[in-house]
Design a protein around this motif. Structure first.
Motif, PDB file in Angstrom:
ATOM      1  N   UNK A  51       0.852  -1.193   0.000  1.00 33.99           N
ATOM      2  CA  UNK A  51       0.000   0.000   0.000  1.00 33.99           C
ATOM      3  C   UNK A  51       0.879   1.231   0.000  1.00 33.99           C
ATOM      4  N   UNK A  52       0.336   2.328  -0.503  1.00 35.15           N
ATOM      5  CA  UNK A  52       1.116   3.567  -0.567  1.00 35.15           C
ATOM      6  C   UNK A  52       1.483   4.095   0.809  1.00 35.15           C
ATOM      7  N   UNK A  53       0.692   3.783   1.821  1.00 37.37           N
ATOM      8  CA  UNK A  53       0.927   4.311   3.163  1.00 37.37           C
ATOM      9  C   UNK A  53       1.833   3.441   4.020  1.00 37.37           C
ATOM     10  N   UNK A  79      -1.755  -2.908  -4.818  1.00 38.72           N
ATOM     11  CA  UNK A  79      -1.490  -1.825  -3.878  1.00 38.72           C
ATOM     12  C   UNK A  79      -2.789  -1.094  -3.578  1.00 38.72           C
ATOM     13  N   UNK A  80      -2.725  -0.182  -2.606  1.00 35.21           N
ATOM     14  CA  UNK A  80      -3.951   0.413  -2.092  1.00 35.21           C
ATOM     15  C   UNK A  80      -3.780   1.913  -1.876  1.00 35.21           C
ATOM     16  N   UNK A  81      -4.904   2.637  -1.922  1.00 33.58           N
ATOM     17  CA  UNK A  81      -4.931   4.089  -1.775  1.00 33.58           C
ATOM     18  C   UNK A  81      -6.009   4.490  -0.765  1.00 33.58           C
ATOM     19  N   UNK A 121      -8.413   1.664  -0.014  1.00 37.78           N
ATOM     20  CA  UNK A 121      -7.953   1.099   1.250  1.00 37.78           C
ATOM     21  C   UNK A 121      -8.982   1.206   2.371  1.00 37.78           C
ATOM     22  N   UNK A 122      -9.887   2.139   2.288  1.00 39.57           N
ATOM     23  CA  UNK A 122     -11.048   2.241   3.160  1.00 39.57           C
ATOM     24  C   UNK A 122     -12.109   3.040   2.412  1.00 39.57           C
ATOM     25  N   UNK A 151     -11.231  -2.380   0.343  1.00 45.50           N
ATOM     26  CA  UNK A 151     -10.742  -3.021   1.555  1.00 45.50           C
ATOM     27  C   UNK A 151     -11.568  -2.554   2.741  1.00 45.50           C
ATOM     28  N   UNK A 152     -12.130  -3.516   3.451  1.00 46.85           N
ATOM     29  CA  UNK A 152     -12.904  -3.250   4.668  1.00 46.85           C
ATOM     30  C   UNK A 152     -14.129  -2.368   4.419  1.00 46.85           C
ATOM     31  N   UNK A 153     -14.727  -2.458   3.261  1.00 46.00           N
ATOM     32  CA  UNK A 153     -16.021  -1.807   3.032  1.00 46.00           C
ATOM     33  C   UNK A 153     -17.110  -2.756   3.511  1.00 46.00           C
TER      34      UNK A 153
END
Length: 336
Positions: A51-53, A79-81, A121-122, A151-153
């Motif tokens: 993930x970017x974070x 990857x995730x944002x 990502x959320x 992710x996690x929705x």
């Protein structure tokens, strides 16, 4: 290693995904990270999650360097944002501005021209959902991402997005990255049924429940010195997040799984991974590792077929302790 389709798509992912949350760029050095990635590839793992974070972008950079020289078509990159990547007001969330800036930065750090899967990502309550979906669709059409997901929705959020995507002709979400283990089963009641109906496959994280299901945390004993339970300095993934599972009743119950793993000739970690993969809606389970040996051992959790009796016995042991409330959809690991 076994492979499964990602939801209703034609792309296969390895049953075990190698994830580098809280490891690359923070816990392990670059050489160790590279050895873990190469061990994953040697074990048949083709799917890599970041993930970017993670470590403020360093995790993506380390993964990109570790995969350099590997045939790009031979692995799947996720990857995730969403989470903050800087101090600015626009350095977070799912606005069109941040999505495009973050995606391009991720491509640079990962040293690639495309992402196999790009994930929200959320859920962003401050940005119009259509703005987010339009931006993701544009990245798909530009060839910078092949598939998209969340992710996690929760189920309502996913359904709302799918309705807009269908109405606008946007590319649909095909995967959900959610926390799932024999002790954390929140997605089973609402998210999994919706996903099965809509062709969405789960890529699950924390299948070992932060290590609790490996059996290394013993009732009445202090946690191992180098374990996550003693990491009081980590902002994410440390002692604060695992503490809720270190109850005597949970640890006592987990120890009752040892005879099951012993009878099957597998480790407790492999048993926990096999339990997760027993759910047909799960496309892949993410595991992290800090050594090549851990990677190779956990990779053996793929391809294990548990009998109905074994699954029933595990559920009987853990069912009264497992978290199942959909209202607690938000992961206790805020940036996983």
């Amino acid at each position: 290693m076994e492979y499964r389709k990602l939801g209703s798509t034609g792309m296969y992912v390895s049953e075990i995904t190698y994830g580098n949350w809280i490891t690359h760029g923070s816990q392990v050095d670059a050489d160790s990270a590279k050895s873990c990635v190469r061990a994953a590839l040697d074990s048949g793992i083709t799917t890599f999650d970041t993930a970017d974070s993670y470590a403020f972008g360093r995790a993506e950079s380390v993964l990109g360097k570790s995969l350099k020289g590997v045939k790009r078509e031979s692995y799947e990159l996720i990857t995730k944002i969403y989470w903050p990547t800087g101090e600015g007001k626009n350095d977070r969330g799912l606005s069109r501005k941040h999505i495009f800036e973050s995606a391009h930065a991720s491509l640079d750090r990962l040293q690639t021209d495309h992402l196999d899967v790009l994930i929200c990502h959320r859920y962003d309550h401050e940005t119009p959902l259509e703005e987010t979906l339009s931006a993701f669709d544009d990245l798909i059409r530009q060839g910078k991402a092949h598939y998209i997901g969340v992710s996690e929705w929760n189920a309502k959020e996913i359904a709302s997005a799918l309705a807009i995507q269908d109405a606008k002709g946007y590319t649909r979400f095909v995967t959900n990255q959610a926390q799932y283990s024999a002790l954390y089963r929140v997605i089973e009641k609402e998210v999994v049924p919706l996903s099965e109906k809509e062709g969405i496959g789960q890529i699950v994280f924390s299948p070992l429940c932060q290590g609790v299901l490996t059996g290394k945390y013993l009732p009445g004993k202090k946690p191992p010195v180098n374990s996550r339970a003693n990491d009081k300095n980590s902002l994410v993934g440390g002692a604060g997040f695992i503490s809720g599972w270190l109850r005597e009743d949970v640890l006592t119950a987990v120890q009752k799984l040892k005879p099951i793993s012993s009878d099957l000739g597998i480790t407790m970690a492999q048993l926990a991974l096999a339990w997760v993969l027993n759910n047909s809606n799960v496309s892949s389970a993410i595991m992290g590792a800090t050594t090549a040996k851990q990677v190779k051992e956990n990779a053996k959790g793929a391809g294990i077929k548990l009998s109905a009796d074994v699954v029933s016995e595990m559920n009987k042991i853990l069912s009264n302790l497992a978290e199942t409330d959909p209202k607690k959809n938000e992961s206790p690991n805020p940036r996983a």
